[in-house]
Design a protein around this motif. Structure first.
Motif, PDB file in Angstrom:
ATOM      1  N   ARG A  13      10.063  -6.162  -0.208  1.00  0.00           N
ATOM      2  CA  ARG A  13      11.103  -5.502  -0.986  1.00  0.00           C
ATOM      3  C   ARG A  13      10.712  -5.709  -2.433  1.00  0.00           C
ATOM      4  O   ARG A  13      10.258  -6.792  -2.807  1.00  0.00           O
ATOM      5  CB  ARG A  13      12.485  -6.137  -0.745  1.00  0.00           C
ATOM      6  N   GLY A  64      -3.050   1.655  -9.538  1.00  0.00           N
ATOM      7  CA  GLY A  64      -4.291   0.921  -9.313  1.00  0.00           C
ATOM      8  C   GLY A  64      -5.453   1.838  -8.944  1.00  0.00           C
ATOM      9  O   GLY A  64      -6.609   1.542  -9.265  1.00  0.00           O
ATOM     10  N   THR A  65      -5.147   2.940  -8.266  1.00  0.00           N
ATOM     11  CA  THR A  65      -6.224   3.832  -7.812  1.00  0.00           C
ATOM     12  C   THR A  65      -6.922   4.510  -8.990  1.00  0.00           C
ATOM     13  O   THR A  65      -8.156   4.535  -9.046  1.00  0.00           O
ATOM     14  CB  THR A  65      -5.655   4.878  -6.818  1.00  0.00           C
ATOM     15  N   ASP A 159     -11.702  -5.419  -6.493  1.00  0.00           N
ATOM     16  CA  ASP A 159     -10.395  -4.843  -6.226  1.00  0.00           C
ATOM     17  C   ASP A 159      -9.466  -6.035  -6.042  1.00  0.00           C
ATOM     18  O   ASP A 159      -9.477  -6.697  -4.994  1.00  0.00           O
ATOM     19  CB  ASP A 159     -10.474  -3.964  -4.970  1.00  0.00           C
ATOM     20  N   HIS A 162      -4.345  -7.256  -4.706  1.00  0.00           N
ATOM     21  CA  HIS A 162      -3.436  -8.243  -4.088  1.00  0.00           C
ATOM     22  C   HIS A 162      -3.486  -9.595  -4.793  1.00  0.00           C
ATOM     23  O   HIS A 162      -2.891 -10.550  -4.299  1.00  0.00           O
ATOM     24  CB  HIS A 162      -3.836  -8.519  -2.630  1.00  0.00           C
ATOM     25  N   SER A 183      -3.190  -4.032  -9.000  1.00  0.00           N
ATOM     26  CA  SER A 183      -2.204  -2.975  -8.726  1.00  0.00           C
ATOM     27  C   SER A 183      -0.802  -3.516  -8.998  1.00  0.00           C
ATOM     28  O   SER A 183      -0.489  -4.642  -8.614  1.00  0.00           O
ATOM     29  CB  SER A 183      -2.288  -2.539  -7.259  1.00  0.00           C
ATOM     30  N   LYS A 188       3.913  -4.734  -4.651  1.00  0.00           N
ATOM     31  CA  LYS A 188       3.125  -5.872  -5.122  1.00  0.00           C
ATOM     32  C   LYS A 188       4.019  -6.959  -5.718  1.00  0.00           C
ATOM     33  O   LYS A 188       5.116  -6.685  -6.214  1.00  0.00           O
ATOM     34  CB  LYS A 188       2.091  -5.417  -6.159  1.00  0.00           C
ATOM     35  N   ARG A 315       3.463  -4.923   9.543  1.00  0.00           N
ATOM     36  CA  ARG A 315       2.430  -3.899   9.320  1.00  0.00           C
ATOM     37  C   ARG A 315       1.074  -4.381   9.838  1.00  0.00           C
ATOM     38  O   ARG A 315       0.802  -5.580   9.820  1.00  0.00           O
ATOM     39  CB  ARG A 315       2.327  -3.572   7.830  1.00  0.00           C
ATOM     40  N   TYR A 317      -1.860  -3.998   8.508  1.00  0.00           N
ATOM     41  CA  TYR A 317      -2.876  -3.855   7.450  1.00  0.00           C
ATOM     42  C   TYR A 317      -4.148  -4.560   7.871  1.00  0.00           C
ATOM     43  O   TYR A 317      -4.083  -5.711   8.316  1.00  0.00           O
ATOM     44  CB  TYR A 317      -2.393  -4.467   6.143  1.00  0.00           C
TER      45      TYR A 317
HETATM   46  N1  T4K Z   1      -6.696  -1.535  -3.295  1.00  0.00           N
HETATM   47  C1  T4K Z   1      -6.005  -2.242  -2.389  1.00  0.00           C
HETATM   48  C2  T4K Z   1      -6.674  -3.345  -1.664  1.00  0.00           C
HETATM   49  C3  T4K Z   1      -4.656  -1.930  -2.147  1.00  0.00           C
HETATM   50  O1  T4K Z   1      -3.961  -2.607  -1.209  1.00  0.00           O
HETATM   51  C4  T4K Z   1      -4.050  -0.884  -2.874  1.00  0.00           C
HETATM   52  C5  T4K Z   1      -2.670  -0.523  -2.627  1.00  0.00           C
HETATM   53  C6  T4K Z   1      -4.824  -0.195  -3.836  1.00  0.00           C
HETATM   54  C7  T4K Z   1      -6.153  -0.546  -4.002  1.00  0.00           C
HETATM   55  C8  T4K Z   1      -4.271   0.937  -4.639  1.00  0.00           C
HETATM   56  O2  T4K Z   1      -3.308   0.503  -5.590  1.00  0.00           O
HETATM   57  P1  T4K Z   1      -2.155   1.550  -6.049  1.00  0.00           P
HETATM   58  O3  T4K Z   1      -2.822   2.854  -6.453  1.00  0.00           O
HETATM   59  O4  T4K Z   1      -1.191   1.725  -4.904  1.00  0.00           O
HETATM   60  O5  T4K Z   1      -1.541   0.843  -7.235  1.00  0.00           O
HETATM   61  C9  T4K Z   1       1.467   0.252   0.217  1.00  0.00           C
HETATM   62  C10 T4K Z   1       1.329   0.586  -1.242  1.00  0.00           C
HETATM   63  O6  T4K Z   1       1.725   1.922  -1.524  1.00  0.00           O
HETATM   64  C11 T4K Z   1      -0.048   0.342  -1.796  1.00  0.00           C
HETATM   65  O7  T4K Z   1       0.099   0.195  -3.192  1.00  0.00           O
HETATM   66  C12 T4K Z   1      -0.671  -0.924  -1.259  1.00  0.00           C
HETATM   67  N2  T4K Z   1      -2.033  -1.079  -1.671  1.00  0.00           N
HETATM   68  C13 T4K Z   1      -0.602  -0.946   0.238  1.00  0.00           C
HETATM   69  C14 T4K Z   1      -1.194  -2.182   0.837  1.00  0.00           C
HETATM   70  O8  T4K Z   1       0.761  -0.892   0.624  1.00  0.00           O
HETATM   71  P2  T4K Z   1       2.041   1.703   2.295  1.00  0.00           P
HETATM   72  O9  T4K Z   1       1.707   3.112   2.635  1.00  0.00           O
HETATM   73  O10 T4K Z   1       1.872   0.678   3.323  1.00  0.00           O
HETATM   74  O11 T4K Z   1       3.521   1.602   1.639  1.00  0.00           O
HETATM   75  P3  T4K Z   1       4.934   1.860   2.277  1.00  0.00           P
HETATM   76  O12 T4K Z   1       5.594   2.942   1.507  1.00  0.00           O
HETATM   77  O13 T4K Z   1       4.840   2.011   3.747  1.00  0.00           O
HETATM   78  O14 T4K Z   1       5.693   0.479   1.930  1.00  0.00           O
HETATM   79  C15 T4K Z   1       5.554  -0.702   2.682  1.00  0.00           C
HETATM   80  C16 T4K Z   1       6.926  -1.337   2.832  1.00  0.00           C
HETATM   81  O15 T4K Z   1       7.410  -1.760   1.579  1.00  0.00           O
HETATM   82  C17 T4K Z   1       8.000  -0.392   3.363  1.00  0.00           C
HETATM   83  O16 T4K Z   1       8.023  -0.468   4.745  1.00  0.00           O
HETATM   84  C18 T4K Z   1       9.281  -0.916   2.734  1.00  0.00           C
HETATM   85  C19 T4K Z   1       8.828  -1.574   1.463  1.00  0.00           C
HETATM   86  N3  T4K Z   1       9.105  -0.786   0.270  1.00  0.00           N
HETATM   87  C20 T4K Z   1       8.206   0.137  -0.194  1.00  0.00           C
HETATM   88  C21 T4K Z   1       8.471   0.858  -1.334  1.00  0.00           C
HETATM   89  C22 T4K Z   1       7.484   1.881  -1.834  1.00  0.00           C
HETATM   90  C23 T4K Z   1      10.304  -1.000  -0.401  1.00  0.00           C
HETATM   91  O17 T4K Z   1      11.123  -1.826   0.028  1.00  0.00           O
HETATM   92  N4  T4K Z   1      10.556  -0.296  -1.552  1.00  0.00           N
HETATM   93  C24 T4K Z   1       9.679   0.615  -2.051  1.00  0.00           C
HETATM   94  O18 T4K Z   1       9.940   1.202  -3.116  1.00  0.00           O
HETATM   95  O19 T4K Z   1       1.153   1.334   1.018  1.00  0.00           O
END
Ligand code: T4K
Length: 375
Positions: A13, A64-65, A159, A162, A183, A188, A315, A317
């Motif tokens: 969260r 971050g991307t 990268d 995390h 990121s 995060k 998840r 991951y």
């Molecule tokens: N390199 C690595 C190693 C990374 O892990 C990432 C991003 C990047 C590069 C790229 O950085 P960015 O361009 O994103 O800055 C999420 C994130 O979107 C992503 O930033 C992150 N890694 C990745 C590990 O996790 P998803 O698709 O798993 O996110 P999502 O929407 O399913 O969210 C996960 C959980 O978080 C949800 O089940 C509930 C919670 N959540 C999520 C959001 C967005 C909330 O409670 N509130 C929220 O606003 O990718």
């Protein structure tokens, strides 16, 4: 038998400041009528983060991307970049967006970071860099990677999406390699809703990074290179300024949750925990388990499915490996035989709920539910 949670429990969260405090900063932004393009909040956050992360230089980004794409551009890399398949798609995609080829090396069994021995096997005359990931905030084997890079004259990008606050023997993680990307996505530890940063030691890189993230614009009449729009705006920066004030408290709450998980799960046969290495400071970004199907009795996928029935959304991951995506699976380095450890690990890892506002009794209940799955 436990009852399912009334409200869904997610893996994370976002850390959010009080709305009143945020409104106050937004009033200042509204008054200034300066909402993006290197505004005062942006400047302040950049300085504060440089101090917090203890890095010589830092540039903020809108995510971050774009930061990672810019890092690769700025180092003028060519040909092939060696990376890990056990990561979020953004890592190999940033290489691809630069029209370069990601080459997948295997990972280490103990901490899931790229294996330096595997890196060396993939070096050829087209290799220009190593893009390693401090996955789950665990630092890579930075000294071995540095030796390889020196020996073959390669650049190193980390990268560190995390790894906000990770340290190796007291040395901040952003001080390693040529450039590190952080990121600040909502998920995060430190977030600006969407956002990111590049940290680097060579101050000369600042100029090209700043140009690249702003369309290559030098001034109103000169555009020096084909840049993109990677700028963080004042709304994101304001959120960052307030979240940074809360970060140490968030970390201490996460440390308590971490301790509860370890206490509850350390003696469960078939569940391995990534215990924190005492000489390194972990970012406390994720809490991950490794499920051994033979010893635990059911597979990671079954645990993931069963948790859902209790309204718990863990998840997997980073399943599937990036080397399995359609866009990369035909690369020679994507061959499963080349990546035995990554292909095994990816079937066993489960990312657990882990965030400051998770209550201790909720963590205990999650652990009891997990233990009840054991066969
Ligand atoms: N390199 C690595 C190693 C990374 O892990 C990432 C991003 C990047 C590069 C790229 O950085 P960015 O361009 O994103 O800055 C999420 C994130 O979107 C992503 O930033 C992150 N890694 C990745 C590990 O996790 P998803 O698709 O798993 O996110 P999502 O929407 O399913 O969210 C996960 C959980 O978080 C949800 O089940 C509930 C919670 N959540 C999520 C959001 C967005 C909330 O409670 N509130 C929220 O606003 O990718």
């Amino acid at each position: 038998m436990h009852k399912p949670f009334k409200k869904p429990i997610y893996i994370t969260r976002p850390l959010l400041p009080s709305l009143d405090k945020y409104k106050k900063l937004l009033e200042q932004v509204w008054d200034s009528q300066w909402i993006t393009n290197n505004g005062p909040k942006h400047k302040k956050l950049e300085k504060k983060l440089r101090n917090y992360l203890k890095v010589p230089s830092l540039s903020l980004f809108n995510n971050g991307t774009t930061a990672l794409i810019t890092a690769i551009q700025s180092l003028k890399l060519t040909g092939e970049i060696i990376t890990t398949p056990f990561t979020f798609p953004a890592t190999p995609h940033a290489i691809n967006w630069n029209h370069l080829i990601p080459v997948f090396a295997d990972i280490k069994k103990n901490d899931f970071t790229i294996d330096p021995r595997s890196i060396e096997k993939h070096i050829n005359k087209k290799t220009s860099a190593i893009l390693a990931v401090h996955v789950f905030g665990q630092p890579c084997d930075v000294y071995a990677i540095e030796n390889i890079a020196k020996c073959y004259k390669l650049k190193i990008i980390y990268d560190a999406a995390h790894a906000f606050g990770t340290e190796i023997n007291g040395i901040p993680i952003g001080q390693f390699g040529d450039i590190s990307m952080f990121s600040f996505h909502a998920t995060k530890l430190f977030n600006t809703a969407e956002g990111g940063a590049l940290a680097f030691n060579d101050l000369r890189l600042k100029k090209i990074i700043e140009l690249t993230k702003n369309f290559g614009i030098k001034n109103e009449e000169e555009v020096l290179l084909p840049g993109l729009n990677g700028k963080m705006n004042e709304l994101q920066s304001s959120l960052g300024l307030l979240n940074l004030e809360e970060i140490n408290e968030e970390k201490s709450k996460r440390q308590n949750i971490y301790n509860t998980y370890i206490t509850e799960l350390k003696n469960v046969t078939g569940v391995s925990l990534s215990e924190l290495d005492t000489k390194n400071k972990n970012s406390l970004q994720y809490f991950v388990l490794r499920i051994n199907k033979e010893k635990f009795g059911i597979s990671r996928d079954d645990v993931y499915r069963k948790f859902k029935k209790y309204n718990i959304y863990t998840r997997k991951y980073f399943y599937p490996l990036c080397s399995e995506y359609n866009c990369y699976k035909n690369l020679p380095s994507a061959d499963k035989k080349n990546l035995p450890v990554a292909n095994q690990v990816v079937k066993e890892i489960l990312t657990m709920p882990f965030y400051g506002s998770l209550k201790d009794e909720e963590v205990t209940k999650i652990c009891f539910i997990l233990k009840s799955f054991k066969k």
